[in-house]
Design a protein around this motif. Structure first.
Motif, mmCIF file in Angstrom:
data_model
loop_
_atom_site.group_PDB
_atom_site.id
_atom_site.type_symbol
_atom_site.label_atom_id
_atom_site.label_comp_id
_atom_site.label_asym_id
_atom_site.label_seq_id
_atom_site.Cartn_x
_atom_site.Cartn_y
_atom_site.Cartn_z
ATOM 1 N N TYR A 4 83.924 51.373 -56.895
ATOM 2 C CA TYR A 4 83.623 52.088 -58.135
ATOM 3 C C TYR A 4 84.765 51.889 -59.131
ATOM 4 C CZ TYR A 4 81.972 55.858 -61.122
ATOM 5 O OH TYR A 4 81.499 56.593 -62.181
ATOM 6 N N SER A 5 84.429 51.539 -60.358
ATOM 7 C CA SER A 5 85.436 51.251 -61.384
ATOM 8 C C SER A 5 85.900 52.493 -62.139
ATOM 9 C CB SER A 5 84.875 50.253 -62.402
ATOM 10 O OG SER A 5 83.893 50.888 -63.205
ATOM 11 N N GLY A 6 85.200 53.586 -61.948
ATOM 12 C CA GLY A 6 85.442 54.774 -62.764
ATOM 13 C C GLY A 6 84.271 55.019 -63.712
ATOM 14 N N THR A 7 83.469 53.967 -63.952
ATOM 15 C CA THR A 7 82.262 54.088 -64.777
ATOM 16 C C THR A 7 81.037 53.500 -64.108
ATOM 17 O OG1 THR A 7 82.742 52.014 -65.930
ATOM 18 C CG2 THR A 7 83.550 54.063 -66.959
ATOM 19 N N HIS A 8 81.208 52.507 -63.215
ATOM 20 C CA HIS A 8 80.074 51.909 -62.515
ATOM 21 C C HIS A 8 80.524 51.184 -61.247
ATOM 22 C CE1 HIS A 8 81.342 48.983 -65.607
ATOM 23 N NE2 HIS A 8 80.936 48.040 -64.783
ATOM 24 N N TRP A 9 79.545 50.815 -60.422
ATOM 25 C CA TRP A 9 79.799 50.106 -59.165
ATOM 26 C C TRP A 9 79.885 48.617 -59.434
ATOM 27 C CZ3 TRP A 9 80.998 52.784 -54.965
ATOM 28 C CH2 TRP A 9 80.646 54.137 -54.940
ATOM 29 N N LEU A 10 80.829 47.948 -58.737
ATOM 30 C CA LEU A 10 81.020 46.518 -58.944
ATOM 31 C C LEU A 10 81.166 45.775 -57.634
ATOM 32 C CD1 LEU A 10 83.604 46.800 -61.821
ATOM 33 C CD2 LEU A 10 81.367 45.728 -62.017
ATOM 34 N N GLY A 11 80.628 44.544 -57.582
ATOM 35 C CA GLY A 11 80.963 43.591 -56.542
ATOM 36 C C GLY A 11 82.119 42.793 -57.092
ATOM 37 N N GLN A 12 83.241 42.789 -56.379
ATOM 38 C CA GLN A 12 84.453 42.200 -56.930
ATOM 39 C C GLN A 12 85.384 41.710 -55.823
ATOM 40 O OE1 GLN A 12 86.312 46.649 -57.478
ATOM 41 N NE2 GLN A 12 86.045 45.443 -59.269
ATOM 42 N N PRO A 13 86.294 40.785 -56.164
ATOM 43 C CA PRO A 13 87.280 40.365 -55.175
ATOM 44 C C PRO A 13 88.297 41.481 -54.933
ATOM 45 C CG PRO A 13 87.688 39.270 -57.273
ATOM 46 C CD PRO A 13 86.416 40.056 -57.420
ATOM 47 N N GLU A 14 88.948 41.426 -53.799
ATOM 48 C CA GLU A 14 89.909 42.470 -53.454
ATOM 49 C C GLU A 14 90.995 42.626 -54.518
ATOM 50 O OE1 GLU A 14 92.602 43.972 -49.702
ATOM 51 O OE2 GLU A 14 91.995 41.885 -49.775
ATOM 52 N N SER A 15 91.403 41.546 -55.160
ATOM 53 C CA SER A 15 92.457 41.618 -56.177
ATOM 54 C C SER A 15 92.055 42.468 -57.383
ATOM 55 C CB SER A 15 92.854 40.212 -56.638
ATOM 56 O OG SER A 15 91.732 39.546 -57.198
ATOM 57 N N ASP A 16 90.760 42.638 -57.612
ATOM 58 C CA ASP A 16 90.262 43.458 -58.725
ATOM 59 C C ASP A 16 89.704 44.793 -58.264
ATOM 60 O OD1 ASP A 16 90.870 41.580 -60.704
ATOM 61 O OD2 ASP A 16 88.984 40.514 -60.379
ATOM 62 N N HIS A 17 89.927 45.136 -57.006
ATOM 63 C CA HIS A 17 89.390 46.346 -56.384
ATOM 64 C C HIS A 17 89.621 47.582 -57.259
ATOM 65 C CE1 HIS A 17 89.035 48.563 -52.265
ATOM 66 N NE2 HIS A 17 87.867 48.412 -52.834
ATOM 67 N N GLY A 18 88.532 48.210 -57.692
ATOM 68 C CA GLY A 18 88.614 49.432 -58.482
ATOM 69 C C GLY A 18 88.809 49.230 -59.970
ATOM 70 N N LYS A 19 88.944 47.976 -60.403
ATOM 71 C CA LYS A 19 89.094 47.679 -61.827
ATOM 72 C C LYS A 19 87.721 47.389 -62.420
ATOM 73 C CE LYS A 19 93.614 45.681 -60.991
ATOM 74 N NZ LYS A 19 94.370 44.416 -60.997
ATOM 75 N N GLY A 20 87.656 47.260 -63.710
ATOM 76 C CA GLY A 20 86.379 47.067 -64.397
ATOM 77 C C GLY A 20 85.931 45.632 -64.524
ATOM 78 N N VAL A 21 86.157 44.799 -63.507
ATOM 79 C CA VAL A 21 85.703 43.410 -63.528
ATOM 80 C C VAL A 21 85.015 43.077 -62.214
ATOM 81 C CG1 VAL A 21 87.464 42.607 -65.134
ATOM 82 C CG2 VAL A 21 87.941 42.571 -62.699
ATOM 83 N N GLY A 22 84.041 42.162 -62.266
ATOM 84 C CA GLY A 22 83.352 41.768 -61.050
ATOM 85 C C GLY A 22 82.167 40.876 -61.347
ATOM 86 N N ALA A 23 81.494 40.424 -60.279
ATOM 87 C CA ALA A 23 80.343 39.539 -60.399
ATOM 88 C C ALA A 23 79.017 40.286 -60.316
ATOM 89 C CB ALA A 23 80.403 38.464 -59.317
ATOM 90 N N LEU A 24 79.028 41.495 -59.746
ATOM 91 C CA LEU A 24 77.853 42.361 -59.690
ATOM 92 C C LEU A 24 78.196 43.691 -60.346
ATOM 93 C CD1 LEU A 24 76.568 41.959 -56.009
ATOM 94 C CD2 LEU A 24 75.661 40.870 -58.071
ATOM 95 N N SER A 25 77.230 44.291 -60.984
ATOM 96 C CA SER A 25 77.456 45.565 -61.664
ATOM 97 C C SER A 25 76.240 46.470 -61.503
ATOM 98 C CB SER A 25 77.712 45.321 -63.153
ATOM 99 O OG SER A 25 77.793 46.535 -63.861
ATOM 100 N N LEU A 26 76.499 47.725 -61.175
ATOM 101 C CA LEU A 26 75.464 48.749 -61.086
ATOM 102 C C LEU A 26 75.938 49.926 -61.930
ATOM 103 C CD1 LEU A 26 72.793 49.714 -59.721
ATOM 104 C CD2 LEU A 26 74.250 50.791 -58.003
ATOM 105 N N ILE A 27 75.343 50.084 -63.089
ATOM 106 C CA ILE A 27 75.770 51.140 -64.009
ATOM 107 C C ILE A 27 75.030 52.423 -63.661
ATOM 108 C CG2 ILE A 27 75.944 51.857 -66.413
ATOM 109 C CD1 ILE A 27 76.048 48.850 -67.123
ATOM 110 N N ASP A 28 75.724 53.286 -62.938
ATOM 111 C CA ASP A 28 75.167 54.573 -62.521
ATOM 112 C C ASP A 28 76.328 55.482 -62.134
ATOM 113 O OD1 ASP A 28 73.780 56.748 -61.558
ATOM 114 O OD2 ASP A 28 72.394 55.566 -60.339
#
Length: 120
Positions: free
Chosen positions: A65-89
């Motif tokens: 979770y980025s703080g605003t939505h769910w993301l599929g992301q590499p470990e280096s971006d864990h919890g940040k607002g970047v990724g390849a998958l996004s679920l805005i909820d």
């Protein structure tokens, strides 16, 4: 579609978080395809106040979770607002509970595409 990056916050994992999360049901474009599969709960930690999962085959792939939505992301971006998958909820405490539609980004400036068949 990308959220502003947020700092990671870790605390104890809630006991009701699903132990296995499956991302399946769609042909994903580009790099987003590597996020399909099963994820195991990262026990004992929260990212931005929510549970996080690690891919069972590629340990660098995460759902967090980025703080605003769910993301599929590499470990280096864990919890940040970047990724390849996004679920805005932002109201959903776990992506498996959401009825919102996932989006995927193929990378290379391709932009986001809705993935109505993708389920978490």
């Amino acid at each position: 579609m990308r959220a502003t990056a947020t700092a990671e916050r870790y605390t104890a994992c809630p006991p009701d978080a699903v132990p296995v999360l499956r991302i399946e049901g769609s042909d994903l474009p580009g790099d987003a395809a590597s996020y399909a599969g099963s994820y195991r709960l990262v026990g004992g930690k929260l990212v931005n106040g929510r549970a996080a999962w690690q891919h069972t085959v590629d340990s660098d792939r995460r759902i967090a979770y980025s703080g605003t939505h769910w993301l599929g992301q590499p470990e280096s971006d864990h919890g940040k607002g970047v990724g390849a998958l996004s679920l805005i909820d932002s109201a959903c405490t776990s992506p498996d509970l959401s009825s919102a539609t996932w989006e995927a980004n193929a990378g290379g400036g391709a932009g986001w595409t809705t993935q109505p068949a993708l389920r978490g």
